[in-house]
Design an enzyme around this catalytic site. Structure first.
Site, PDB file in Angstrom:
ATOM      1  CG  ASP A 174       9.170  -5.056  -0.897  1.00 24.28           C
ATOM      2  OD1 ASP A 174       8.972  -6.095  -1.713  1.00 24.28           O
ATOM      3  OD2 ASP A 174       8.299  -4.458  -0.297  1.00 24.28           O
TER       4      ASP A 174
ATOM      5  CG  HIS B 115      10.210  -6.387   4.576  1.00 26.37           C
ATOM      6  ND1 HIS B 115       8.716  -6.779   4.918  1.00 26.37           N
ATOM      7  CD2 HIS B 115      10.113  -5.154   4.068  1.00 26.37           C
ATOM      8  CE1 HIS B 115       8.141  -5.707   4.697  1.00 26.37           C
ATOM      9  NE2 HIS B 115       8.899  -4.815   4.095  1.00 26.37           N
TER      10      HIS B 115
END
Length: 216
Positions: free
Chosen positions: A15, A160
Site C-alpha cells: 500500500d 507497504h
C-alpha cells in the site's frame, strides 16, 4: 477474505506507493524471486512518481486504487469518497492506460454507505487477512513473524511500499526476501489478488463514442 481449502496460494500486497525510495526496493526483491504482487496506489503518489507506476505495470504486477490522499472514508462525505476513488483511477489510467476495479479503503475503514457506494460503482473492495504492521518501524524479524505466524492458503498479506520516515519500512524490506523464501519452501505460490479471487483487475476500455455519451 482468504480462500480456505484451495491451493497453497498467497497474495502479497503493498500500500501507499508509489514512491522513489521504498517502491523500487520492493520491485527489485519481487523481480529477483519472480514474484507478482498487487500494489494499492495513492493517487497523488502516482501523480508525483509516474515512472515508478509504469515500472510496476511493466513488471507484471497489478495496480489497485487506495484513494487520492489517504483519508478515512468513514469521516468524509460520501461524495468526497467517490471523488477520492475516481480521481485516483483517472490518474492511474492517465499514466498506464488501465482503470482499476479493486479498491482498498485507507485504514480498512468502511461503513455500510461506503460499501454500498463501491458496490454500486462496480468496484471490488479488497481488505487483508494478515497485517505485517511494517509501518510501525518494526525490525525484519518482527515483520516476518507477523506474516509467517498467520499464513493460511489464500491469505492476503498487507505490507507497504511507501510512507513514514526514511527508516520506517526498512524492516519490511529486510523481511520480504526471507518471507518469500520460507513460504516457497513450504510450497506456497504467489498470486495477485485478482488472480487469487478470479476478479477482473481493470475495467474494460470504453469506445470513444461511449465516452462522449457519458460526458467524459
Amino acid at each position: 477474505m482468504s480462500k480456505l481449502n484451495g491451493p497453497k496460494e498467497i497474495a502479497l500486497t503493498f500500500d501507499d506507493g508509489p514512491d522513489q525510495l521504498w517502491t523500487p526496493r520492493v520491485l527489485d526483491i519481487l523481480a529477483h524471486y519472480q514474484v507478482k504482487a498487487t500494489f494499492f496506489c495513492v493517487g497523488q503518489m502516482v501523480k508525483y512518481n509516474p515512472k515508478i507506476l509504469e515500472r510496476i505495470v511493466k513488471e507484471g504486477h497489478v495496480v489497485g486504487n487506495h484513494s487520492w490522499d489517504h483519508p478515512d472514508f468513514t469521516k468524509i462525505p460520501l461524495l468526497a469518497v467517490q471523488e477520492q476513488i475516481e480521481r485516483t483511477s483517472d490518474q492511474i489510467e492517465k499514466v498506464v492506460g488501465v482503470r482499476p476495479r479493486m479498491v482498498r479503503p485507507p485504514y480498512g475503514a468502511v461503513n455500510e454507505e461506503v460499501i454500498q457506494l463501491l458496490a454500486a460503482s462496480d468496484y471490488e473492495m479488497i481488505l487483508w487477512d494478515i497485517d505485517s504492521w511494517d509501518w510501525k518501524g518494526l525490525t525484519g524479524p518482527q515483520v516476518a513473524r507477523n506474516i509467517l505466524g498467520h499464513v493460511t492458503p489464500g491469505a492476503v498479506v498487507l505490507q507497504h511500499s511507501a510512507g513514514g520516515t526514511k527508516d520506517t519500512l526498512k524492516g519490511s524490506m529486510d523481511a520480504l526476501p526471507y518471507v518469500i523464501e520460507v513460504l516457497s519452501e513450504q510450497k506456497y505460490t504467489f498470486s495477485t489478488v485478482s488472480a487469487l479471487f478470479q476478479l477482473a483487475a481493470y475495467r474494460e476500455r470504453t469506445c470513444p463514442v461511449e465516452k462522449r455519451r457519458r460526458g467524459r
